[in-house]
Design a protein around this motif. Structure first.
Motif, mmCIF file in Angstrom:
data_model
loop_
_atom_site.group_PDB
_atom_site.id
_atom_site.type_symbol
_atom_site.label_atom_id
_atom_site.label_comp_id
_atom_site.label_asym_id
_atom_site.label_seq_id
_atom_site.Cartn_x
_atom_site.Cartn_y
_atom_site.Cartn_z
ATOM 1 N N TYR A 146 -2.365 -21.284 5.934
ATOM 2 C CA TYR A 146 -1.076 -21.955 6.138
ATOM 3 C C TYR A 146 -1.116 -22.696 7.472
ATOM 4 O O TYR A 146 -1.421 -22.066 8.499
ATOM 5 C CB TYR A 146 0.053 -20.925 6.155
ATOM 6 C CG TYR A 146 0.110 -20.082 4.910
ATOM 7 C CD1 TYR A 146 0.849 -20.481 3.808
ATOM 8 C CD2 TYR A 146 -0.596 -18.880 4.835
ATOM 9 C CE1 TYR A 146 0.907 -19.701 2.659
ATOM 10 C CE2 TYR A 146 -0.538 -18.091 3.688
ATOM 11 C CZ TYR A 146 0.213 -18.506 2.602
ATOM 12 O OH TYR A 146 0.267 -17.732 1.469
ATOM 13 N N ARG A 190 -3.947 -22.183 9.814
ATOM 14 C CA ARG A 190 -4.379 -20.792 10.027
ATOM 15 C C ARG A 190 -5.016 -20.262 8.732
ATOM 16 O O ARG A 190 -4.364 -20.195 7.693
ATOM 17 C CB ARG A 190 -3.175 -19.928 10.410
ATOM 18 C CG ARG A 190 -3.598 -18.632 11.056
ATOM 19 C CD ARG A 190 -2.404 -17.738 11.391
ATOM 20 N NE ARG A 190 -2.719 -16.396 10.923
ATOM 21 C CZ ARG A 190 -2.116 -15.773 9.933
ATOM 22 N NH1 ARG A 190 -1.117 -16.338 9.310
ATOM 23 N NH2 ARG A 190 -2.488 -14.576 9.573
ATOM 24 N N PRO A 229 -3.803 -3.841 1.736
ATOM 25 C CA PRO A 229 -2.676 -3.633 2.646
ATOM 26 C C PRO A 229 -1.792 -4.867 2.804
ATOM 27 O O PRO A 229 -2.216 -5.988 2.504
ATOM 28 C CB PRO A 229 -3.349 -3.277 3.983
ATOM 29 C CG PRO A 229 -4.769 -3.658 3.849
ATOM 30 C CD PRO A 229 -5.106 -3.729 2.402
ATOM 31 N N GLY A 252 -0.133 -8.080 3.998
ATOM 32 C CA GLY A 252 -0.635 -9.185 4.810
ATOM 33 C C GLY A 252 -2.110 -9.495 4.642
ATOM 34 O O GLY A 252 -2.636 -10.373 5.335
ATOM 35 N N CYS A 253 -2.799 -8.824 3.685
ATOM 36 C CA CYS A 253 -4.252 -9.054 3.569
ATOM 37 C C CYS A 253 -4.581 -10.308 2.766
ATOM 38 O O CYS A 253 -5.737 -10.732 2.726
ATOM 39 C CB CYS A 253 -4.949 -7.834 2.970
ATOM 40 S SG CYS A 253 -4.616 -7.616 1.207
ATOM 41 N N LYS A 287 -3.121 -11.039 -0.661
ATOM 42 C CA LYS A 287 -3.016 -10.894 -2.119
ATOM 43 C C LYS A 287 -2.170 -12.024 -2.715
ATOM 44 O O LYS A 287 -2.577 -12.679 -3.664
ATOM 45 C CB LYS A 287 -2.393 -9.529 -2.487
ATOM 46 C CG LYS A 287 -3.164 -8.344 -1.922
ATOM 47 C CD LYS A 287 -2.505 -7.025 -2.262
ATOM 48 C CE LYS A 287 -1.108 -6.840 -1.679
ATOM 49 N NZ LYS A 287 -1.050 -6.826 -0.200
ATOM 50 N N ARG A 326 -1.286 -17.311 -5.304
ATOM 51 C CA ARG A 326 -0.729 -18.675 -5.220
ATOM 52 C C ARG A 326 -1.828 -19.719 -5.333
ATOM 53 O O ARG A 326 -1.626 -20.798 -5.883
ATOM 54 C CB ARG A 326 -0.003 -18.869 -3.884
ATOM 55 C CG ARG A 326 1.325 -18.174 -3.830
ATOM 56 C CD ARG A 326 2.056 -18.570 -2.543
ATOM 57 N NE ARG A 326 2.893 -17.479 -2.108
ATOM 58 C CZ ARG A 326 2.825 -16.897 -0.914
ATOM 59 N NH1 ARG A 326 1.971 -17.317 -0.006
ATOM 60 N NH2 ARG A 326 3.615 -15.907 -0.622
ATOM 61 N N GLU A 384 3.527 -8.230 -7.744
ATOM 62 C CA GLU A 384 4.365 -7.047 -7.568
ATOM 63 C C GLU A 384 5.492 -6.973 -8.611
ATOM 64 O O GLU A 384 6.681 -6.951 -8.272
ATOM 65 C CB GLU A 384 4.935 -6.996 -6.145
ATOM 66 C CG GLU A 384 3.831 -6.935 -5.086
ATOM 67 C CD GLU A 384 4.338 -6.483 -3.730
ATOM 68 O OE1 GLU A 384 5.363 -5.790 -3.673
ATOM 69 O OE2 GLU A 384 3.710 -6.840 -2.730
ATOM 70 N N HIS A 402 1.402 -2.295 -5.370
ATOM 71 C CA HIS A 402 1.209 -1.452 -4.186
ATOM 72 C C HIS A 402 1.002 0.007 -4.557
ATOM 73 O O HIS A 402 0.401 0.754 -3.792
ATOM 74 C CB HIS A 402 2.394 -1.583 -3.222
ATOM 75 C CG HIS A 402 2.257 -2.769 -2.330
ATOM 76 N ND1 HIS A 402 1.215 -2.910 -1.435
ATOM 77 C CD2 HIS A 402 3.002 -3.884 -2.210
ATOM 78 C CE1 HIS A 402 1.343 -4.053 -0.803
ATOM 79 N NE2 HIS A 402 2.411 -4.667 -1.261
HETATM 80 N N1 LIG Z 1 4.390 -19.356 3.852
HETATM 81 C C1 LIG Z 1 3.623 -18.852 4.824
HETATM 82 N N2 LIG Z 1 3.484 -19.507 6.000
HETATM 83 C C2 LIG Z 1 2.694 -19.011 6.989
HETATM 84 N N3 LIG Z 1 1.999 -17.861 6.891
HETATM 85 C C3 LIG Z 1 2.091 -17.170 5.735
HETATM 86 C C4 LIG Z 1 2.903 -17.621 4.648
HETATM 87 N N4 LIG Z 1 2.809 -16.738 3.643
HETATM 88 C C5 LIG Z 1 1.979 -15.764 4.076
HETATM 89 N N5 LIG Z 1 1.543 -16.022 5.332
HETATM 90 C C6 LIG Z 1 0.628 -15.207 6.129
HETATM 91 O O1 LIG Z 1 -0.611 -15.097 5.419
HETATM 92 C C7 LIG Z 1 -1.125 -13.762 5.507
HETATM 93 C C8 LIG Z 1 -1.315 -13.219 4.094
HETATM 94 O O2 LIG Z 1 -0.039 -13.145 3.485
HETATM 95 P P1 LIG Z 1 0.156 -12.715 1.974
HETATM 96 O O3 LIG Z 1 1.571 -12.975 1.635
HETATM 97 O O4 LIG Z 1 -0.887 -13.359 1.138
HETATM 98 O O5 LIG Z 1 -0.140 -11.148 2.070
HETATM 99 P P2 LIG Z 1 -0.009 -10.020 0.954
HETATM 100 O O6 LIG Z 1 -1.330 -9.344 0.869
HETATM 101 O O7 LIG Z 1 0.566 -10.579 -0.282
HETATM 102 O O8 LIG Z 1 1.030 -9.026 1.673
HETATM 103 P P3 LIG Z 1 2.218 -8.129 1.057
HETATM 104 O O9 LIG Z 1 1.565 -6.895 0.508
HETATM 105 O O10 LIG Z 1 3.063 -7.812 2.248
HETATM 106 O O11 LIG Z 1 2.942 -8.921 0.031
HETATM 107 C C9 LIG Z 1 -0.134 -12.969 6.358
HETATM 108 O O12 LIG Z 1 -0.629 -12.930 7.682
HETATM 109 C C10 LIG Z 1 1.138 -13.781 6.283
HETATM 110 O O13 LIG Z 1 1.903 -13.644 7.461
#
Ligand SMILES: Nc1ncnc2c1ncn2[C@@H]1O[C@H](COP(=O)(O)OP(=O)(O)OP(=O)(O)O)[C@@H](O)[C@H]1O
Ligand SMILES: [Mg+2]
Length: 291
Positions: A28, A31, A52, A54-55, A57, A62, A180, A212
Motif C-alpha cells: 500500500y 509500503r 497472525p 497483519g501478516c 492474509k 484482495r 473471515e 482465525h
Molecule cells: N488499505 C490499507 N492501507 C495501508 N495499509 C494497509 C491497508 N490494508 C492493510 N494494510 C497493512 O498491510 C498489512 C497487512 O494487512 P492485512 O489486512 O492483509 O492483514 P491480515 O493478515 O488480513 O490481518 P487481520 O488478521 O487483522 O485481518 C498490515 O500491516 C496493514 O496495516
C-alpha cells in the motif's frame, strides 16, 4: 512483467490451475506487505489461509481477486493474467466476501443480495425470473430469507455476515474467496456457515477462506496456507502442516496438538500462562511438518 513470469503464466494455463499468484509483490502506497510470493490454489478443495493479524492474509485475497494491483508479478485466473480481464468477466468467475463489507445506508437484504446478479446483467440481458430464483436460493441457503425486507444496517453482526455470504453466493461463481466468513457468528452459526461452505465444495466449487479459529480451519479445509509477515511458512494438508513448532513459529502460540476426538484432524489446545499444571499437558510428537 518479466519473461520468467510470462512463462509461469503459460505453464499455469496448461494445467488445471484455476487461480495462482506468480512472483507477486504488493503493498500500500509504496509500503510492501507481500514480496515475491508464489501460491497455487488447488481446484475443487477448500483452502484456508491462517496467520497472525497483519501478516497479509486479506492483502493476498484482495490481490487474488484483482482489488489490489501487484507492483510485480501476476495473478493468473484460468490461464490468463487477471490484470487483462474485464471486471465483469472476473466477477463471473470469482466471488469475494471482503473482511468488513459495508452496505449503503437503508439498502434491504433482498436488494443487496440481488446485487450479486449484476455481473450477469447487461443492457440486453436485464433482470429475469432466473435471477430472482438464484437470489431466493442464496437467501435460503444462508438462512436469511425471513430478513429479506429488512435494511441491512438494522441487522445484528451475525445476521449481516450471513447476508453478505448470501450475496457472494448469488454471484453464482465456482470460485469463492471468503475473508473471515465466520466473524461475528456464534459457534453454532459459524459451524452452519462452514457446513454450507463444505456443501459448496462438495458440489465442485473451489473455496479460499481466511479463518482465525485454527481448529475450524483444520476441521474444514484440505489445504492450509500458513502466513507470517507477508510470506508463506507452510502449505499442505492440516495433518501434515499443524505442529506445535509451527504454531509457535507462526503465531508465537504455545499449544499442544492432539487427535480430534470427533474427526481425523489435529486439534490444537492452546496452553497460555494459566490453568496448566505440570504433567497435565498431553504432548503429541508424531506430527511431521512439510515446508
Ligand atoms: N488499505 C490499507 N492501507 C495501508 N495499509 C494497509 C491497508 N490494508 C492493510 N494494510 C497493512 O498491510 C498489512 C497487512 O494487512 P492485512 O489486512 O492483509 O492483514 P491480515 O493478515 O488480513 O490481518 P487481520 O488478521 O487483522 O485481518 C498490515 O500491516 C496493514 O496495516
Ligand atoms: Mg484480514
Amino acid at each position: 512483467m518479466s519473461a520468467e513470469h510470462i512463462t509461469d503464466i503459460e505453464s499455469a494455463a496448461q494445467g488445471d490451475t484455476r487461480l495462482a499468484a506468480r512472483g507477486v509483490t504488493v503493498g500500500y502506497g509504496g509500503r510492501t506487505v507481500i514480496e515475491n510470493l508464489d501460491v497455487t490454489i488447488p481446484p475443487g478443495v477448500i483452502t484456508t489461509i491462517i496467520g497472525p493479524n497483519g501478516c497479509g492474509k486479506s492483502t493476498l485475497l484482495r490481490t487474488l481477486t484483482r482489488l489490489l494491483k501487484p507492483a510485480e508479478g501476476a495473478v493468473v485466473l484460468d490461464g490468463e493474467d487477471i490484470a487483462g480481464l474485464r471486471t465483469r468477466d472476473v466477477a463471473k468467475k470469482l466471488g469475494l466476501l471482503p473482511q468488513a463489507p459495508v452496505a449503503p445506508e437503508g439498502l434491504t437484504v433482498a436488494d443487496l443480495v440481488a446485487k450479486g446478479r449484476h455481473p450477469h446483467q447487461s443492457w440486453l440481458r436485464q433482470w429475469s425470473s432466473d435471477d430472482a430464483g438464484v437470489v431466493e436460493r442464496a437467501l435460503a441457503m444462508t438462512g436469511v430469507s425471513d430478513l429479506a425486507d429488512r435494511p441491512v444496517d438494522s441487522l445484528s453482526g451475525g445476521q449481516r455476515q450471513r447476508v453478505w455470504i448470501s450475496m457472494t453466493l448469488a454471484q453464482g461463481t465456482d470460485l469463492l474467496l471468503l475473508d473471515e466468513p465466520t466473524t461475528y457468528l456464534d459457534l453454532a452459526h459459524a459451524i452452519d456457515v462452514l457446513d454450507l461452505v463444505d456443501d459448496l465444495h462438495e458440489s465442485g466449487r473451489t473455496v479460499v477462506m481466511v479463518l482465525h479459529d485454527l481448529n475450524l480451519a483444520t476441521r474444514y479445509s484440505d489445504n492450509l496456507i500458513v502466513m507470517r509477515a507477508g510470506s508463506i511458512l507452510a502449505q499442505g494438508h492440516p495433518r501434515d502442516v499443524i505442529t506445535a513448532e509451527l504454531l509457535d513459529e507462526a503465531f508465537g502460540l504455545r499449544a499442544t496438538v492432539i487427535d480430534d476426538p470427533v474427526g481425523d484432524r489435529p486439534l490444537i489446545v492452546p496452553i497460555g500462562r494459566t490453568h496448566v499444571r505440570p504433567g497435565q499437558v498431553p504432548v503429541r510428537t508424531s506430527q511431521v511438518r512439510l515446508g
